[in-house]
Design a protein around this motif. Sequence first.
Motif: not given
Lengths: 252, 275, 343
Positions: B73-78
């Motif tokens: 999820v963090l990867c996606l947001i970034l």
Amino acid sequence: MKRWLAVYAVGFFAFLHLPLLTLAVFSFNSSRFTVWEHFSLEWYRAIFRDPELVEATWNSVIVAVAATVIATVVGTMCAYALWKKKSRLLTGTLYLSLVTPEIVTGISLLALFQWMFRWLHWHLGLYTVILAHVAFSIAYVVIVISARLRTLSPSLEEAALDLGANEWGAFFYVILPALGPGIIAAALLALTVSFDDYVITSMVAGVDSQTLPMVIYAMARRGASPVINAISALITVFFGILIVISEQVREA
Amino acid sequence: MKLRTWFVLPTWVWMAGLFAAPFAIILAYSFLTRGDYGGVEQPWTLENYQRLFDRLYLIILLRSFAMASVATVLCLILAFPVALFISQAPRRKNLYLQLVMLPFWTSFLVRTYAWLFLLRDTGLINTFLEKIGIIHSPLPLLYNSGAVLLGLVYGYLPFMVLPIYATLERLDPSLPEAAADLGARPWTTLFRVIVPLSRSGIIAGAVLVFIPCLGTYLTSDLLGGGRTVLVGNLVQSQFTTARDWPFGSAVSMLLMLLVTLLVWGFLRRESEQLS
Amino acid sequence: MNRRYFLLGMTGMAALASCGPSKPRLNVYNWSAYVAPDTISNFEAEFEVKVRYATYESNEEMLAKVVTGNSGWDIVFPTYTRIKPMLDYDLLQPLNHDWLPSLNNLDPRFQKPVWDPELKWNTPYMWFGTGIAYNRSLQPPPTRWADLWDSRLKGRETMLDDPEDMLGACLKKIGLSFNSTDSGELERAKQEAIAQKPLVQAYLNAEVRDQLVSGDVLAAQLWATTAQQAVDAAPQQLAFAYPLEGFPLYCDCAVILRESERTQLAHQFLDYLLRPKVAAASADYTRVATANGAAKAFLPEATRNSPTLYPPPDVLERGEWPHALPRDAQRLRDKIWTEIKSS
């Protein structure tokens, strides 16, 4: 909105390159340890004194380029075939190859090769490394290209066929160019995955086929040596130059 | 024979030879017994799978899934904004793409050691913060789950950027324009128009990040200080120090089974929603 | 026209030149950083051979390659506990002592080692123990494993990321044997480890060297060789202690694989490594203690007298050589290790 995006992008690239910059700075540190002493080029000199390193780099390049080319070609063809006709089995197998922990892939490939070589009297070598790299890269390529294919309208191909092209012509002259950026993205991914692989490579490499990650790991596991920093800085500069050149060529 | 049959042949050959065959070997291993010093030997047994149903190992699996999910999820947001930025860049798209990949052409181990150097108690970040007076004693930035997450997200960003870029690049610019013309504000356009259209890229990226994250061991080893065991560490240790290949194979089998079910179930829902 | 023929001719000659009679080869697989920079090239020059030299990081990595008997390597360097399993799998060639005149150079302690009293299969190469590397600012300095359970070290100490060493330290702390296979005893050791975990910053191997030098870590369970490297970098600041309760000793040994067809050349290499000057050069460069007694005379005085690398006999007496453990004990220890790490 566009401005925020640009600002964010700058921050993102800074974050991405921060560790690299730190490494580069400390590659000029004369001390072995991460306490700054004074400026020195010693670690760079140490690189060129080490023939093992040069050979390992060369091996890495050969493997990465060969594996990337093969994997991209094979993977693109596969993504296209799956786009035309789904195959749960093949898709499932490709996903499985992604989820397998690297040590498991490495050990199982080693076992396979060793078992085969008992009959064939061959040895492990650079070719086994390339075979292994293609095997685990195909999934990456297929996934990226499939995502791109899903944005294409099927009528594109139909139109080409209606206009008299055969299947191969439709693929080569219509679909492939539409896939262009996707193929580049997939190839870059495959190159990255291959160039940096350690676990699987170390398992299936032969006597003569040390690669750069293997050499670096050996050095780093004993406590980071600045020689590694110097190598990384050089690799970055090398690829950076390649990138700039390719940009100039494209713009010309 | 149709073109697609020719096209799919090389992949079948490779997968059959270099994945299915080794997979069969590992499957066989999982039913065998460990040799005293590594390797496997007879007799055949179900014991390895029985050992799996211990609270200890199930917790490890749960923890790994949680970690991988958060990292994805963090990867996606970034990654999404950058992929958007690159896809909309008027020129130099490839340059930006390559700039994204550039750090990842150096060794993974080296990059992780660089993070160690940055995050340590006497590392660059803490020293800097202390010097400008924001903190008075070092922040524990290293050897915890946060550091592992940072390492995971950092290591897998390109795997999220590239597929999303590949789909966004095909985005017809007239669509967001039309939305703007109809009075939508930029954020609405983003979430109602752009994101849904890049769906296949997002899913591809999520798969490419989530799945390898599950099998990771080096990141949690180095940045987590060996304080936690994720399923990747478990498998790694079984094949090395513990010299229990059959058990390691059984754990891998379970992991692969769970992921296959997850991905299959998820993708099935996706295609049902589309049709 | 002339230029083309010239280029063709040069290419042809180059091709012919590279097809000349090739030198005999020897393939040596060793731990990383275990020879001096010129050891291999000197051997190549003197014996007119080409040595393919590669390195590994763990016994298991080496064994995985070697276990099928078709790896391509001639000489490997297992830790002594792996020699018996390698014999069980019939992986080794017996040594011909006629071809090893320098065998007498070995230190008396290693001429009849417990794992191979007749030196039939191996020549001991380098040895080291495990102890506590610490910052001198710690007063009083740690002298026992138990000192690593002291809360003054909270968050400033590390233990080795190695189940054998780490559990061994716990066992020794409560006065049990390093080689214990009793589940009750191991359970108690596990409780000790779990009690210690809040104090431990991380489980690190050689990587902790940097952190000791920079002062992040005040005390670390560490192998003598890495500790020596750290002390070299900061002699005023760091020191090393062999714990009073006892500590493990390890020895890496050179063996010739049965698959090797270059038996005599392999023996010549082993003999070359046993030469005092060669052994001394490697030992000094790599900061490991050599099993070669005659080499000690050629070591620089600081190295020879280093209490870390060459502890005095009364200290050495407290050391013990761990055994290879039976299968069930191994499995129990591994489960305990997993439990400790995930607690």
